[in-house]
Scaffold this active site. Structure first.
Site, PDB file in Angstrom:
ATOM      1  N   LYS A 255      86.534  84.780  44.629  1.00 30.85           N
ATOM      2  CA  LYS A 255      85.983  85.266  43.368  1.00 30.85           C
ATOM      3  C   LYS A 255      86.987  86.204  42.707  1.00 30.85           C
ATOM      4  CE  LYS A 255      85.527  89.098  43.559  1.00 30.85           C
ATOM      5  NZ  LYS A 255      86.603  90.163  43.724  1.00 30.85           N
TER       6      LYS A 255
ATOM      7  N   TYR B  17      80.211  91.510  41.536  1.00 28.38           N
ATOM      8  CA  TYR B  17      79.239  91.577  42.634  1.00 28.38           C
ATOM      9  C   TYR B  17      77.866  92.000  42.112  1.00 28.38           C
ATOM     10  CZ  TYR B  17      82.915  90.980  46.074  1.00 28.38           C
ATOM     11  OH  TYR B  17      83.932  90.456  46.817  1.00 28.38           O
TER      12      TYR B  17
END
Ligand code: NDP
Length: 429
Positions: A174, A259
């Site tokens: 990510k 996140y």
């Protein structure tokens, strides 16, 4: 001293007493007391290649774990690790030691000396070491079934497309990319090649985060009203790629703010319908010449839940997640960290407010995530966090930047399906 030995016909014999080893070596007969034979509860059982043991504690105690029962090496999915930086060397390669279904079989790096050193550390043959120019040759290496991309963000797109074209499944760190257009192209490239693409959202495999989501979705907290998600860290040397827009794509948002966004979406299973954001960077700070520091964004969800999320590159490390419903509050301390998660639940109990700390033990979330990818490669199942999940985050992050730029809320496409962009949840680890 107690020694266990096997006699000539394979029956277990237990000899006890000081000097037994010496006595055997000198072939002197020793009369040893016979011990009770091992009970099935202590021997465990082996069925279908899996070894298991019955519990030895009372059911008042937390259930015992089970042996990992990993696949034999030849049956595990072989991964090539692309980019030997901090995450690859400090977390990902060590995590393979706790994987049951995956093993590292090849490395790709731009640094020949580092490549040689790491290959020696992990027993990887020189013939399975590639540089970026020769990366496409992985096509001819049948031991490589999947590729794990651990490069700076702006290099993910090219590496994923090349890996898919080489006929490999792809696990990509990510943030998936630096724009929705790049992310879309990565999804298409893997679909065209008929290969799985998974984004490494480790928190969706972490046990405390999964538990909080399970309880929230089951209604334990009542109707969710608010989510509070903060992920901050204080960046150092401005020379690192994270402070360069061309390599990172952005600042704290795509790195740590992601996140807050991804975990909130995964927790509820819903997609936000609107986002409003503010960005602030300390002026004159060379770390923020190209990328932002602090991002605060609010997401509105169809159920009425509102998530307040914040990330920063100039604030001390803090990684907490809190869910506030009509009946109770759930909170994970260090929710987005690599370890040290603590789950708390507060609710009314009679005349008291109870605050319980739940402990599930620790599991390496990188190993859980890599094993999930390996299981999807073997079974053909869609990963829990496929490319489409990463694409949706890229779309929302673009809207967050737009809202901060214009000072207005930005509407997002309505999505009514639960877990619209996700594959099936893996079985409990
Ligand atoms: P590092 O800077 O530590 O490592 C990146 C590596 O990429 C370098 O060591 C280098 O490896 C390679 N590389 C190739 N080209 C370049 C370039 N132009 N500039 C810099 N490095 C280059 O980064 P991280 O390991 O921290 O991050 C890598 C990826 O992992 C990022 O996408 C990041 O967002 C993600 N990440 C995810 C985390 C998670 O918890 N899931 C945590 C940390 C990072 P080589 O010398 O071998 O070519």
């Amino acid at each position: 001293m107690t020694d266990k030995i096997y006699d000539g016909v394979g029956r277990r014999t237990v000899l006890a007493g000081a000097g037994v080893g010496f006595a055997l070596a000198s072939a002197k007969a020793v009369a040893a007391p016979t011990m009770p034979a091992a009970a099935p509860i202590d021997e465990g059982s082996s069925t279908g290649g899996h070894i298991s043991f019955p519990p030895i504690h009372a059911d008042t105690e937390r259930p015992d774990g089970t042996p990992p029962n990993q696949d034999p090496p030849a049956r595990r999915v072989g991964f090539a690790i692309v980019g030997l930086g901090r995450l690859a060397l400090e977390n990902i390669l060590p995590a393979f030691a706790q994987c049951k279904h995956a093993r590292p079989v090849a490395l790709v790096s731009g640094d020949p000396e580092k490549l040689q050193t790491v290959a020696a550390q992990y027993g990887i043959a020189p013939s399975a070491c590639y540089d970026y120019a020769g990366f496409d040759r992985i096509r001819d290496d049948a031991a490589i079934e999947a590729v794990y991309i651990v490069l700076p963000n702006a290099l993910h797109h090219d590496a994923v497309v090349r890996a898919a074209r080489a006929g490999k499944h792809v696990l990509c760190e990510k943030p998936m990319a630096t724009s929705p257009a790049e992310a879309r192209s990565m999804v298409e490239a893997c679909a065209k090649a008929g290969k799985r693409l998974m984004i490494a959202y480790r928190c969706q495999y972490e046990i405390n985060n999964r538990e909080l989501s399970k309880r929230a979705r089951a209604g334990e907290f009542g109707q969710i009203q608010l989510i509070d998600a903060i992920n901050t860290q204080n960046q150092g040397d401005p020379a690192q790629w994270r402070q360069k827009k061309a390599l990172a794509g952005g600042g704290s948002l795509p790195d740590v703010g992601l996140y807050c966004l991804n975990t909130t979406r995964a927790l509820l299973g819903e997609e936000p319908t609107e986002v409003q954001a503010t960005i602030y960077s300390p002026s004159g700070d060379p770390r923020f010449a190209e990328v932002e520091s602090t991002v605060s964004f609010t997401l509105r969800f169809p159920s009425g839940a509102v998530a307040n999320c914040a990330s920063s590159y100039s604030a001390h490390e803090h990684r907490n997640l809190r869910v506030i419903g009509t009946k109770a509050v759930g909170e994970i301390e260090n929710a987005f960290g690599y370890e040290g998660q603590k789950l708390h639940i507060s609710k009314r109990e009679g005349k008291a407010e109870s605050d319980s700390a739940l402990s599930f033990g620790q599991k390496n979330q990188f190993s859980l995530e890599i094993d999930h990818m390996a299981e999807c490669v073997r079974s053909g199942a869609r990963p829990r966090t496929p490319g489409e999940e990463g694409l949706q985050d890229q779309v929302i992050m673009a809207a967050i930047y737009e809202s901060a730029r214009t000072g207005r809320p930005v509407k997002l496409a309505a999505e009514t399906q639960v877990d619209a962009f996700r594959g099936p949840m893996p079985a409990d680890a």
